[in-house]
Each structure stands twice: as C-alpha cells, then as structure tokens.
Motif scaffolding. Structure first.
Motif: not given
Length: 218
Positions: A65-66, A73, A110, A114, A117, A177
């Motif tokens: 998980d981020f 983000l 990463k 994210k 998504e 995603k």
C-alpha cells in the motif's frame, strides 16, 4: 558461460540478445557484417543479472500500500494540472510535458502507479535489459528503441505508438487501475504490447502512404 553474458560488437555498436529476430537481422545488415567487419566477442563476462529472490523482494515492496502522510499524491496531481493549464493558456511552452526526477529507490514509479489509479496513464519503462531496477523493462521498449532508418522513421514510430495506445484506451472498459495493470504486470503486458505493435505497424503503413502537403499541391 551463456552467450548473453558477453558483449557482441560490430564496429563500435553492441548487439543485444534482447532484440527480436528482425532487429538483429537489420542490425547485421546496417553494420555490414563481413570478414573485414566481423562480430567481436568480449573476453569478460557481463555482470550477472540480479538474483531472482532479490527481484521478488523488490516486486513485493512495490506492490504494498502507498503511504502518503505528506499528501504527496495530491500535490503531484495539482502540479500536473498546473503544467497543463499553463501550456494551454500561456503559450510559453514547447510541449505539454514535465519530468519527475529523484534518486533511485525513492518512489517515483510507485507515485506514478498510485496516480494511475485515478488518471488513465500509459506507462512504459525503457530501462536496460540487464537492469536490476523495478518495474522491469516494458515489452514494447525494443520497438521504441530500435535502429531507425532516418528521422521520419523515428517520428512515425513514436506517433504510431501514441496513436495505438490512445486507440487501446478508447476501447478499454475497465477502471484506471485495471488499465494500468494490463500493460505493466509481467504476466499481462506481453499480449497488450503485441497488440499495440500490430496497431503501430498498421498506422505507420497509413502514414507512409498518406500524401505530403507538397504532393497535394502538385
């Protein structure tokens, strides 16, 4: 040791065993391989590829998980939106693109994953075949880094690439995603990118047969 552990050089150019059959044939033709210009094989083995267990550890770390305690983000997405706005409104920029630069292992990919998504993203990794980095090199990379005949060949290849990806995205019915996973997961991406390559071939053929502005005038 195995052949791929050594460098094969013609002139000053290295041959890559990750290339397709046609790319290797084209390379040999372009380099005019002959008795006077033979293939030279290095005496020293290349550095061996990273251990598969290490790769698995990195892969699992990439998929956890981020964690975003600093709201990175949102700040990244705001920055991208600002770049897009400035390009459209000010006319001070050559093209609508920006760069994401940081040291290896910090989390650039990463963050992009994210971000993907929420926003449809086309991800392509051009890292070296023998790189220990993760995510791994994209299947389509060979086609994008091939030896082009001339500038027009290079331009048409990349134009066809973007058009083919846009076509695929228009036809895709899943989530952002799912779209990202389909062309980045090692067990999924080959089929995805093979279809893109086929579309690229078709698009390049149409571009080649399309008359130029000068030809239209004549």
């Amino acid at each position: 040791g195995p052949l791929e552990n050594y460098e094969f050089i013609i002139g000053d150019e290295e041959m890559n065993f990750g290339w397709t059959k046609m790319q290797i044939i084209d390379f040999l033709k372009q380099q005019k391989c002959s008795i006077d210009n033979p293939v030279k094989i290095s005496d020293v083995e290349k550095e061996p590829p990273v251990n598969s267990k290490e790769t698995e550890v990195v892969r699992k770390a990439f998929d956890i998980d981020f964690k975003d305690p600093s709201d990175l983000l949102k700040r990244f997405q705001d920055f991208i939106n600002e770049c897009s706005y400035n390009y459209r409104k000010t006319g001070n920029y050559y093209a609508p693109y920006t760069t994401l630069i940081q040291a290896s292992g910090i989390g650039k990919s990463k963050l992009l994953k994210k971000n993907a998504e929420d926003i449809s993203t086309i991800y392509c990794c051009l890292r070296d075949h023998n790189s220990s980095g993760y995510p791994p090199r994209s299947y389509i990379a060979d086609a994008l880094l091939s030896r082009f005949q001339n500038e027009n060949d290079a331009l048409s290849t990349y134009l066809a690439y973007f058009c083919a990806c846009a076509q695929k995205l228009q036809e895709f019915n899943g989530s952002c995603k799912e779209w990202f996973d389909e062309h980045t997961r090692e067990n999924l991406q080959e089929a995805f990118w093979k279809d893109v390559e086929n579309r690229m071939t078709d698009i390049k053929s149409k571009l080649k047969n399309k008359p130029t502005d000068d030809e239209k005038v004549v």
